[in-house]
Motif scaffolding. Sequence first.
Motif, mmCIF file in Angstrom:
data_model
loop_
_atom_site.group_PDB
_atom_site.id
_atom_site.type_symbol
_atom_site.label_atom_id
_atom_site.label_comp_id
_atom_site.label_asym_id
_atom_site.label_seq_id
_atom_site.Cartn_x
_atom_site.Cartn_y
_atom_site.Cartn_z
ATOM 1 N N HIS A 1 13.134 -13.524 16.693
ATOM 2 C CA HIS A 1 13.948 -12.477 15.600
ATOM 3 C C HIS A 1 15.305 -13.166 14.952
ATOM 4 N N HIS A 2 16.368 -13.822 15.487
ATOM 5 C CA HIS A 2 17.350 -14.396 14.865
ATOM 6 C C HIS A 2 17.069 -15.894 14.639
ATOM 7 N N ASP B 1 14.574 -4.277 18.231
ATOM 8 C CA ASP B 1 15.174 -4.895 19.637
ATOM 9 C C ASP B 1 16.995 -4.483 19.440
ATOM 10 N N ILE B 2 17.707 -4.639 20.140
ATOM 11 C CA ILE B 2 18.927 -4.055 20.038
ATOM 12 C C ILE B 2 20.233 -4.900 19.174
ATOM 13 N N HIS B 3 19.405 -6.006 18.912
ATOM 14 C CA HIS B 3 19.934 -6.919 17.797
ATOM 15 C C HIS B 3 19.437 -7.202 16.945
ATOM 16 N N ASP C 1 16.197 -4.712 24.817
ATOM 17 C CA ASP C 1 17.781 -4.483 25.160
ATOM 18 C C ASP C 1 18.082 -3.351 24.140
ATOM 19 N N GLY D 1 13.838 -9.640 22.462
ATOM 20 C CA GLY D 1 14.789 -9.564 24.236
ATOM 21 C C GLY D 1 14.375 -8.479 24.864
ATOM 22 N N TYR E 1 16.892 -7.347 28.959
ATOM 23 C CA TYR E 1 17.392 -7.824 30.206
ATOM 24 C C TYR E 1 17.420 -7.274 30.959
HETATM 25 ZN ZN ZN Z 1 18.456 -8.749 21.250
#
Ligand code: ZN
Length: 807
Positions: free
Chosen positions: A134-135, A172-174, A265, A303, A305
């Motif tokens: 997604h980035h 996702d947390i980002h 994440d 993500g 981790y």
């Molecule tokens: Zn992430």
Amino acid sequence: MRTALVYHEDMTAPRLLWEDPECEIECPERLTTAMGLLQQRGLEQRCLRLAAREASEAELGLVHSPEYVVLLRGTQALGTEELQALSGQYDAVYFHPSTFHSARLAVGAGLQLVDAVLTGAVHNGLALVRPPGHHSQRAAANGFCVFNNVAIAAKHAQQKHGLHRILIVDWDIHHGQGTQYIFEDDPSVLYFSWHRYEHGRFWPYLQESDAVAVGQGQGRGFTVNLPWNQVGMGNADYMAAFLHVLLPLAFEFDPELVLVSAGFDSAIGDPEGQMQATPECFAHLTQLLQVLASGRVCAMLEGGYNLESLSESVCMTVQALLGDPAPPLSGPMVPHCSALESIQSVRAAQVPHWTSLQQQDLTPVLSPSTCTPEGRPSPLLSGGPEFKVAAAQATAALSALLDQMHLRRTPPVRTAVSLTGLDAALALPSDILHQEGSALKEETQAWARLHEALAKDEPVSALGKESSSVAATRAPAAAATLDMAIRCSLSRGAQRLLCVAVGQLDRPPDLTDDGYAPCVMCPSSPASLWVPRRNGWVGQRGPGNNARRVSSTEGQHFQHPYPQTLPHLPTLEGEWAVTHTHVSMGPLSLKRRTLWLNIRGKEAAALSMFHVSMPLPGTTGGFLNYLLALVLPLAYGFQPDLVLLALGPAHGLRDPQAALLAALLRAPAGCRVLALVDEESTPQLAGVLAQVLHGEAPPCLGPFCVASPEDMQALMHLRGQLEPQWKLLQVAGETGNKAPADCLGPWGTALLQSSEGRGAHVLGLGCCPEPVHSRATRIVRLFPAPTSLPGPGGLKSARVGVFTPQK
Ligand code: ZN
Ligand code: Q9C
């Protein structure tokens, strides 16, 4: 089969070949651990396994530039130093000689999943992939991502399957800024992302991650950013975000497909996110998404981790995709102040674009934040000594939680259908058997009169072994049946019973306004009296009784896995009496509560926080608003053991509305729902309810139609009254001058529950050792024949359950 699992071992090949603390967390074990746990839990075996294929370069070209694809192809032949130099040109990226192959498999896995779902081979699925996507942007790798797997899958679904509306949920947390850029001017893709933001001080440090970024041009309103400005967000915050932001917009958007950028994440224990949502939260999020797009949900790993948290959360997601009951959410359902500010700011930014947000009291966003970080975890810098300590603490807390979770079992049978004289014509799935009984009206009433002596009702008892039941009853007996079901449920040990009564059904007069119910005991049957195992309780208080403690006879003690998340519950850490007790307790009554929601007629009134009456809204938009803004926040806030959904005379719900109500009420009570259906409803209704309680997606509600001003006003009135007690109703930060809420709130009883012990044990029929693998359905007659009323033997023989193993 219902659920696809797409994977390929080759995606474990890429790994970091040099020192880089930022990148080392994106490791092959992420996949092997998650797959290992799926296998160990027997979940993988229940999925349609698909081996990932490589995406073609043309497919990569749906999103990426030809030059970028050529550049990536070239990395296969590079040496370590060249790979490191190239990696350095991007932010938080490493390349490996296997990266290109693996990244093409990751894209291909997503395409196969979308194809499997859109051709009808499966209902839903998960692609377990590396690298994440997604980035990644048109011509740039970023944040461990090489190709944008989800974005390519969306373009493919549009071009190859002709879809017009796709929802991407990025949990996702980002911030998936790559996905945002790709679709920012595209109104055919609604992109929702929540992310750790800290007012721009968290990676990737972008202004366009804030709530005011809503998309561009034609795409305005189709980018929805929910920035978290503090760490430590948990189950209540995520649930509030879904109920008050994502779902209202998603229903209005009406997607044909839901793609999930499923990064974990955002779960507890993750070093990147530093959030506190527990793994079962992802089962709930997944369940909520399955009411959209006819259940067509494709999740793709991003993500995550913390290997333990990641793999547990993956299992929870797959379990929910398979239709299994989700364990109840743990922790207090009270969103953080900072979370409410974020929710308020995204609703305010989106209000011009979505009619479902309009007409609501959107007060201006407070600025700067009024939330003090006091008592809240503060973000930790990775690598520092505090970070290590905190990481160790999080891991210990997570292990404690997981230990508790492993003790929890889901029942072996998912759905029961009880029919009294309702004939044929039920659209039940082929693996559901049904048997017609023939209870006469007189029998029904006789049963209801005798309920105190015979609180041994089969469908209710069966809920200890089954997740949900549907019972059809004759209209004249509906109220008596409901009354009996309430008494039986309470006598069977439901601690918190949520009654959703639609239509002309009166609240039993002996329920007190504080929700306490008289204790109904079955004197002839001590064994049938359920007492919480592991949950325990700290005394009791019925009307007019003082708290007393029951001594432990079975010596089981329970510790809440996360006492630190329950600071407002000081009694929690006291000794927990967990006992088998019997009727000789005499006047003792367990602390039980009933939350009564009546959807009917014109009036909107909260007679107490446990007694709420609301009108039946006239439009789809009004109905959705009531469900998302009132019914579900109350249901999740109350955290019931059991939901009784009673559709009584003149309930006025169309079948799809009833189905959506049942589908959504399934989640908050660990899928323990007893639906009572007025026999004068359409003959299909019981069948539709059986299907959704079984985990199928509800049918489409029909075109979205804005709520009427009267309905909105009634909703706002109720919310205003109930918000001080039911915190999950809030959609905005505190203004600072509100009167302090009733401190007891719902937690006087809620503290008695945990994430554990509310599974199969709840109705006291003992532990079911096998996990739920069966899609079998048990058919139970609601009312035994009158001749069998007098004795327990007769009741036993009245049981006509049928168990069919999975095909
Ligand atoms: Zn992430
Ligand atoms: N401590 C994914 O989760 N490093 N990518 C951020 C902040 C980059 C995350 C450093 C994180 C990339 C798919």
